[in-house]
Design an enzyme around this catalytic site. Structure first.
Site, PDB file in Angstrom:
ATOM      1  CB  ALA A 163       7.185   3.891  -4.314  1.00  0.00           C
ATOM      2  CE  LYS A 164       0.517   5.974  -8.149  1.00  0.00           C
ATOM      3  NZ  LYS A 164       0.762   4.881  -8.370  1.00  0.00           N
TER       4      LYS A 164
END
Lengths: 271, 271
Positions: B97-98
């Protein structure tokens, strides 16, 4: 669709201010009254659907903090879509999601934000470089605010590192300017209210770039200092907690309206 | 809950490999057969719920790319929750998801990923510094992979900038190591397969740190080079497109299994 900067100018003329109301609905801080049903998603729905219309007269924009909706699970994601849709047309909507990924993935994030949810603007992280930002710049009429100098304490860890003769955040700001030159959508910068010197420097270097400024109020930056440093370029200044949680009594929406009006006055647009 | 690195070791012993299957379900590339209903979410559900069990024997982990689910709207978010739950217990799950945001917001993102969706690991961006990463490190038994050297072309834009006497990505790797020292959860690094030299350097400096390595296959890094450079430290190597889209015929799941087996063989764990 009109250019983002023009729409921002229009909203600033309407309100006389540069206030953005941040929608960060923290369950623990919601008024007891809206939590009565015991369902978190319903409480957030009830709270936000009163606060948004109550404050819209004083807001050029609403910035939705995606984390607070994701923490509610898929019903939070559905609620976010519903709430974006109730923002009046003359207010801009900002997806504060700080995405940043490789090109094919960035395109998916951009599509979720601009195509599906119809946001006017979003925030992204620059760490993965040009191809993580450019897919967002393909959506005409929108603005993509790239993190440059953030307002949190940890913002100093990387952003102030000297790269060549200048700090990393200045390098980011110039890179964004360069990347955006090939696209018709607008690129802006996120510049925290807690480093007034950086704000003034960035404004001098980028007089026409929209700045999204968090960190006024609860995080400590003063409205007067921000307005002086940010000068006359396009500007949106976010305030969340001071407005959302102005009262935890049943009159919370009216209190939020009063707080929004007072904050909008502090953030009066240069005339 | 056992330590993440121990669970990874266990999964590596089970499969004899370090393969992670990346779940990036791109509607345009799904087999015509699964798109028959005309509903995008149903097509992705049908596809993933066949591919995950078909490939699990050869996978130490499944990495879910959040963008591809968010692009489907809130029903995509609901589907993501469903799919994470069908991953067999002896495979690890990674939320790709960074995310990266200020402390109170990072806590919400971490809660969504670890508390609600029960992922074993996630990816985060380092640009906002220490307080954007630490809230993830408060979840015992999990691993937070911080972007260091990414596999995309734009990865060069900031990550190779010289900060003092070393590139930014090395500075990030050392910072992560320092930040993690105060926490019991594991911190790892994302290191792309496309810069073998950086991978070898980072491994030499961080022999005990789990590395998550994307960019093998479709993005161009060779499995043999990666395995040689990554040495004997904890390792997860992701492959997405080569496995997911091995066939667009009705036998897609069996083809994905065959491709996963072949890729797992290329990514044989050092014995």
């Amino acid at each position: 669709m009109a250019d983002f900067t023009q729409r921002l100018e229009h909203a600033v003329r309407r309100t006389g201010s540069v206030l953005c109301v941040g929608i960060d609905p923290d369950l623990e801080r919601l008024p007891p009254d809206v939590k009565k049903s015991g369902d978190a998603v319903e409480a957030v729905r009830m709270f936000c659907s009163e606060v948004i219309p109550a404050t819209a007269d004083f807001a050029v924009a609403f910035k939705f903090n995606f984390a607070f909706f994701e923490a509610l699970g898929w019903r939070g994601a559905r609620l976010l879509e519903e709430l974006v849709a109730i923002v009046p047309d003359d207010c801009l909507t900002i997806a504060d999601a700080k995405r940043g990924d490789i090109g094919n993935t960035a395109r998916m994030y951009a599509s979720a934000i601009f195509d599906r949810m119809k946001f006017d603007a979003c925030t992204v992280s620059p760490y993965m470089g040009r191809d993580s930002v450019e897919p967002f710049l393909e959506f005409e009429g929108t603005c993509t605010f790239v993190l440059a100098r953030t307002s949190n304490a940890g913002g100093n860890d990387l952003q102030l590192l000297e790269c060549g003769s200048r700090p990393l955040y200045q390098h980011v700001a110039e890179s964004v300017h360069r990347w955006a030159s090939a696209h018709s959508a607008t690129a802006g910068l996120v510049v925290g209210a807690t480093d007034i010197e950086a704000l003034a420097e960035l404004r001098a270097a980028h007089p026409q770039t929209p700045f999204l400024i968090p960190g006024v109020g609860a995080q400590g930056g003063s409205a007067a200092d921000v307005m002086a440093a940010a000068g006359r370029g396009p500007l949106i200044v976010n305030s969340s907690r001071k407005i959302l949680y102005a009262s935890s009594a049943p009159d919370f929406a009216r209190a939020a309206r009063t707080a929004a009006e007072a904050t909008a006055t502090e953030l009066r647009a240069p005339s």
